[in-house]
Design a protein around this motif. Structure first.
Motif, PDB file in Angstrom:
ATOM      1  N   GLN A   1      -5.125  12.399  -3.803  1.00  0.00           N
ATOM      2  CA  GLN A   1      -4.860  12.515  -5.234  1.00  0.00           C
ATOM      3  C   GLN A   1      -5.270  11.238  -5.960  1.00  0.00           C
ATOM      4  OE1 GLN A   1      -3.104  15.431  -6.837  1.00  0.00           O
ATOM      5  NE2 GLN A   1      -4.276  14.443  -8.471  1.00  0.00           N
ATOM      6  N   LEU A   2      -4.946  10.093  -5.384  1.00  0.00           N
ATOM      7  CA  LEU A   2      -5.311   8.827  -6.010  1.00  0.00           C
ATOM      8  C   LEU A   2      -6.830   8.652  -6.063  1.00  0.00           C
ATOM      9  CD1 LEU A   2      -4.519   6.173  -7.288  1.00  0.00           C
ATOM     10  CD2 LEU A   2      -4.149   5.216  -5.008  1.00  0.00           C
ATOM     11  N   ALA A   3      -7.511   9.060  -5.004  1.00  0.00           N
ATOM     12  CA  ALA A   3      -8.974   8.955  -4.990  1.00  0.00           C
ATOM     13  C   ALA A   3      -9.601   9.845  -6.050  1.00  0.00           C
ATOM     14  CB  ALA A   3      -9.502   9.320  -3.604  1.00  0.00           C
ATOM     15  N   LEU A   4      -9.005  11.007  -6.304  1.00  0.00           N
ATOM     16  CA  LEU A   4      -9.519  11.914  -7.328  1.00  0.00           C
ATOM     17  C   LEU A   4      -9.188  11.423  -8.735  1.00  0.00           C
ATOM     18  CD1 LEU A   4      -8.568  15.251  -5.548  1.00  0.00           C
ATOM     19  CD2 LEU A   4     -10.908  14.475  -6.034  1.00  0.00           C
ATOM     20  N   ASP A   5      -7.996  10.838  -8.889  1.00  0.00           N
ATOM     21  CA  ASP A   5      -7.560  10.384 -10.212  1.00  0.00           C
ATOM     22  C   ASP A   5      -8.177   9.038 -10.607  1.00  0.00           C
ATOM     23  OD1 ASP A   5      -6.006  12.642 -10.312  1.00  0.00           O
ATOM     24  OD2 ASP A   5      -4.102  11.611  -9.929  1.00  0.00           O
ATOM     25  N   ALA A   6      -8.393   8.180  -9.604  1.00  0.00           N
ATOM     26  CA  ALA A   6      -8.923   6.831  -9.890  1.00  0.00           C
ATOM     27  C   ALA A   6     -10.001   6.498  -8.864  1.00  0.00           C
ATOM     28  CB  ALA A   6      -7.797   5.800  -9.848  1.00  0.00           C
ATOM     29  N   PRO A   7     -11.132   7.194  -8.906  1.00  0.00           N
ATOM     30  CA  PRO A   7     -12.160   7.024  -7.870  1.00  0.00           C
ATOM     31  C   PRO A   7     -12.697   5.604  -7.758  1.00  0.00           C
ATOM     32  CG  PRO A   7     -12.994   8.297  -9.735  1.00  0.00           C
ATOM     33  CD  PRO A   7     -11.514   8.194  -9.910  1.00  0.00           C
ATOM     34  N   GLY A   8     -12.647   4.846  -8.847  1.00  0.00           N
ATOM     35  CA  GLY A   8     -13.153   3.483  -8.800  1.00  0.00           C
ATOM     36  C   GLY A   8     -12.327   2.558  -7.939  1.00  0.00           C
ATOM     37  N   ARG A   9     -11.094   2.953  -7.622  1.00  0.00           N
ATOM     38  CA  ARG A   9     -10.209   2.091  -6.839  1.00  0.00           C
ATOM     39  C   ARG A   9     -10.336   2.331  -5.339  1.00  0.00           C
ATOM     40  NH1 ARG A   9      -4.587   0.406  -9.373  1.00  0.00           N
ATOM     41  NH2 ARG A   9      -5.188  -1.313  -8.018  1.00  0.00           N
ATOM     42  N   VAL A  10     -10.953   3.449  -4.951  1.00  0.00           N
ATOM     43  CA  VAL A  10     -10.921   3.860  -3.544  1.00  0.00           C
ATOM     44  C   VAL A  10     -12.309   3.743  -2.922  1.00  0.00           C
ATOM     45  CG1 VAL A  10     -10.380   5.735  -1.944  1.00  0.00           C
ATOM     46  CG2 VAL A  10      -8.984   5.402  -4.004  1.00  0.00           C
ATOM     47  N   ALA A  11     -12.416   2.928  -1.875  1.00  0.00           N
ATOM     48  CA  ALA A  11     -13.692   2.742  -1.181  1.00  0.00           C
ATOM     49  C   ALA A  11     -13.918   3.808  -0.120  1.00  0.00           C
ATOM     50  CB  ALA A  11     -13.729   1.353  -0.539  1.00  0.00           C
ATOM     51  N   SER A  12     -12.847   4.237   0.550  1.00  0.00           N
ATOM     52  CA  SER A  12     -12.961   5.267   1.585  1.00  0.00           C
ATOM     53  C   SER A  12     -11.591   5.851   1.858  1.00  0.00           C
ATOM     54  CB  SER A  12     -13.545   4.687   2.882  1.00  0.00           C
ATOM     55  OG  SER A  12     -12.575   3.902   3.563  1.00  0.00           O
ATOM     56  N   LEU A  13     -11.579   6.973   2.579  1.00  0.00           N
ATOM     57  CA  LEU A  13     -10.339   7.654   2.940  1.00  0.00           C
ATOM     58  C   LEU A  13     -10.344   7.972   4.431  1.00  0.00           C
ATOM     59  CD1 LEU A  13     -10.354  10.138  -0.033  1.00  0.00           C
ATOM     60  CD2 LEU A  13      -8.422   8.641   0.439  1.00  0.00           C
ATOM     61  N   ALA A  14      -9.211   7.755   5.075  1.00  0.00           N
ATOM     62  CA  ALA A  14      -8.990   8.202   6.446  1.00  0.00           C
ATOM     63  C   ALA A  14      -7.631   8.889   6.466  1.00  0.00           C
ATOM     64  CB  ALA A  14      -9.030   7.034   7.427  1.00  0.00           C
ATOM     65  N   LEU A  15      -7.602  10.139   6.886  1.00  0.00           N
ATOM     66  CA  LEU A  15      -6.401  10.962   6.760  1.00  0.00           C
ATOM     67  C   LEU A  15      -5.991  11.520   8.118  1.00  0.00           C
ATOM     68  CD1 LEU A  15      -7.598  12.976   3.618  1.00  0.00           C
ATOM     69  CD2 LEU A  15      -6.377  10.787   3.654  1.00  0.00           C
ATOM     70  N   VAL A  16      -4.694  11.486   8.399  1.00  0.00           N
ATOM     71  CA  VAL A  16      -4.144  12.019   9.641  1.00  0.00           C
ATOM     72  C   VAL A  16      -3.298  13.233   9.302  1.00  0.00           C
ATOM     73  CG1 VAL A  16      -2.793  11.531  11.701  1.00  0.00           C
ATOM     74  CG2 VAL A  16      -4.067   9.680  10.596  1.00  0.00           C
ATOM     75  N   SER A  17      -3.718  14.413   9.773  1.00  0.00           N
ATOM     76  CA  SER A  17      -2.986  15.671   9.493  1.00  0.00           C
ATOM     77  C   SER A  17      -2.529  15.722   8.044  1.00  0.00           C
ATOM     78  CB  SER A  17      -1.775  15.798  10.420  1.00  0.00           C
ATOM     79  OG  SER A  17      -2.172  15.994  11.753  1.00  0.00           O
ATOM     80  N   PRO A  18      -3.455  15.597   7.094  1.00  0.00           N
ATOM     81  CA  PRO A  18      -3.026  15.470   5.705  1.00  0.00           C
ATOM     82  C   PRO A  18      -2.526  16.775   5.098  1.00  0.00           C
ATOM     83  CG  PRO A  18      -5.402  15.631   5.807  1.00  0.00           C
ATOM     84  CD  PRO A  18      -4.925  15.530   7.230  1.00  0.00           C
ATOM     85  N   ALA A  19      -1.562  16.650   4.201  1.00  0.00           N
ATOM     86  CA  ALA A  19      -1.263  17.741   3.284  1.00  0.00           C
ATOM     87  C   ALA A  19      -2.381  17.763   2.238  1.00  0.00           C
ATOM     88  CB  ALA A  19       0.095  17.519   2.627  1.00  0.00           C
ATOM     89  N   GLY A  20      -2.421  18.838   1.464  1.00  0.00           N
ATOM     90  CA  GLY A  20      -3.375  18.916   0.375  1.00  0.00           C
ATOM     91  C   GLY A  20      -4.658  19.653   0.693  1.00  0.00           C
ATOM     92  N   LEU A  21      -4.846  20.091   1.951  1.00  0.00           N
ATOM     93  CA  LEU A  21      -6.089  20.784   2.305  1.00  0.00           C
ATOM     94  C   LEU A  21      -5.906  22.281   2.505  1.00  0.00           C
ATOM     95  CD1 LEU A  21      -7.871  18.286   4.734  1.00  0.00           C
ATOM     96  CD2 LEU A  21      -8.106  18.535   2.261  1.00  0.00           C
TER      97      LEU A  21
END
Length: 375
Positions: free
Chosen positions: A216-236
């Motif tokens: 959600q943060l990467a979608l709302d503020a893409p300029g702040r996020v360089a990459s994402l690594a997710l473990v069994s994430p909710a939201g998919l």
């Protein structure tokens, strides 16, 4: 004979609070040649059991820590040395070995935890690693805390600045919520970063609910996020086992909570008595149970996730790494397919909802490669 030819294997320090560990089973024998990264001995902490992996290659000459022994962090567990090193030199090395003062070491590296006040909510967090570089933020899941990353923080902090926080209503943070929606929680994390002095880009690592917050943060503020690594994430995807989330909220005793926590792992034996006791102690804090009930009802009502972000991921131009246990009983591993074609997906057999604990070595190795590529 020089001691530089003798390589010690010591009790590791996993996480920010570990002071000692119990030697369980040795997975190798004296006289066996060991490779870097090989699992050599199982150690039990007051949080969970894990295998110690060899940091160096060599010949295992002497096992010092015996099964069942409770030993302080940095105690000598075993010694590696080549055949030309005399037994007498190994005996002398073991006899002279002194356990470093773990307390003094902690003092040198600063306090284990820090605090920040965000929107009137006091947040506990921890920093590790170098001062330079793009920081890596770790966000835990529902009912968890930053100790869920105890096998991962130090491994990543060897190369990157690391920050891990307790979300509001979790761990050592205040029992208050900034809202119960993913946008509200993601916005809070963004303001926490400002307050903690991390105004620029960062890598985000999230587990379960924390994974959805990171997305959600990467979608709302893409300029702040360089990459994402997710473990069994909710939201998919929509499906989620609310038998777990509701059961966690409602459990009042060790007998009720233990089978709930066992749903987190492929191997239920990983749920120790101490883990159950720690969770009960947390749940009995003033205001925690209704807070978790409110949060669970908002995010995971009637067996469905209220917010699914998968369709928006095509607009997310970020390196994305997803880990999932094939035996995840909380969020189905099939939802990994919804991460999209740009995602690197790693699925682990014989693993449940807590891959960062159950497969720590593999997760850390892949995470470090992902961070190196992302820059």
């Amino acid at each position: 004979m020089s001691n530089t030819q003798i390589i010690p294997i010591v009790m590791p320090k996993w996480g920010l609070e570990m002071r000692e560990g119990t030697v369980q089973d040795w997975l190798v024998k004296e006289g066996e040649r060991i490779a870097v990264g090989q699992a050599i001995v199982d150690v039990e902490t007051d949080k969970i059991s894990n295998a110690v992996e060899a940091a160096d290659a060599g010949l295992l000459r002497r096992i010092v820590g015996q099964s069942g022994e409770l030993l302080p962090v940095k105690s000598l567990l075993a010694v590696m040395a080549e055949p030309e090193v005399a037994d007498a030199d190994i005996d002398a090395y073991i006899a002279a070995f002194e356990v470093p003062d773990a307390g003094a070491d902690d003092e040198d590296s600063g306090p284990a935890f820090d605090h920040a006040e965000v929107d009137g909510i006091r947040v506990r967090f921890a920093r590790r690693g170098p001062d330079e570089g793009v920081p890596v933020l770790f966000i835990h899941g529902f009912g968890g805390d930053l100790n869920n990353w105890l096998f991962n923080l130090d491994a990543v902090a060897e190369r990157h600045p690391v920050i891990a926080l307790d979300l509001p209503g979790h761990g050592g943070s205040d029992a208050r919520l900034p809202g119960t929606s993913l946008p509200a929680l993601a916005g809070f994390v963004a303001r926490f970063l400002d307050q903690a002095g991390v105004p620029g880009r960062l890598h985000m690592v999230g587990h379960s609910m924390g994974g959805a917050i990171a997305l959600q943060l990467a979608l709302d503020a893409p300029g702040r996020v360089a990459s994402l690594a997710l473990v069994s994430p909710a939201g998919l995807g929509q499906e989620i086992n609310t038998g777990y989330t509701d059961g966690f909220v409602q459990a009042q005793s060790r007998r009720e909570l233990k089978p709930v926590l066992e749903q987190l792992f492929a191997d239920p034996a990983l749920v120790s008595r101490q883990m159950v006791d720690d969770m009960l102690k947390y749940k009995r804090l003033d205001g925690i149970e209704p807070l978790l009930g409110e949060l669970g009802a908002a995010l995971f009502a009637a067996g469905r996730q209220s917010t699914v972000l998968a369709e928006r991921l095509q607009a997310l131009d970020k390196p994305l790494l997803v880990f999932w246990g094939e035996d995840d009983q909380v969020i189905p591993a099939a939802q990994a397919a919804n991460a999209g074609p740009q995602a690197e997906v790693i699925r682990f057999a014989g693993t449940g909802h807590m891959a960062m604990l159950e497969k720590a070595g593999e997760v850390n190795a892949a995470l470090l490669k992902h961070l190196a590529r992302a820059g």
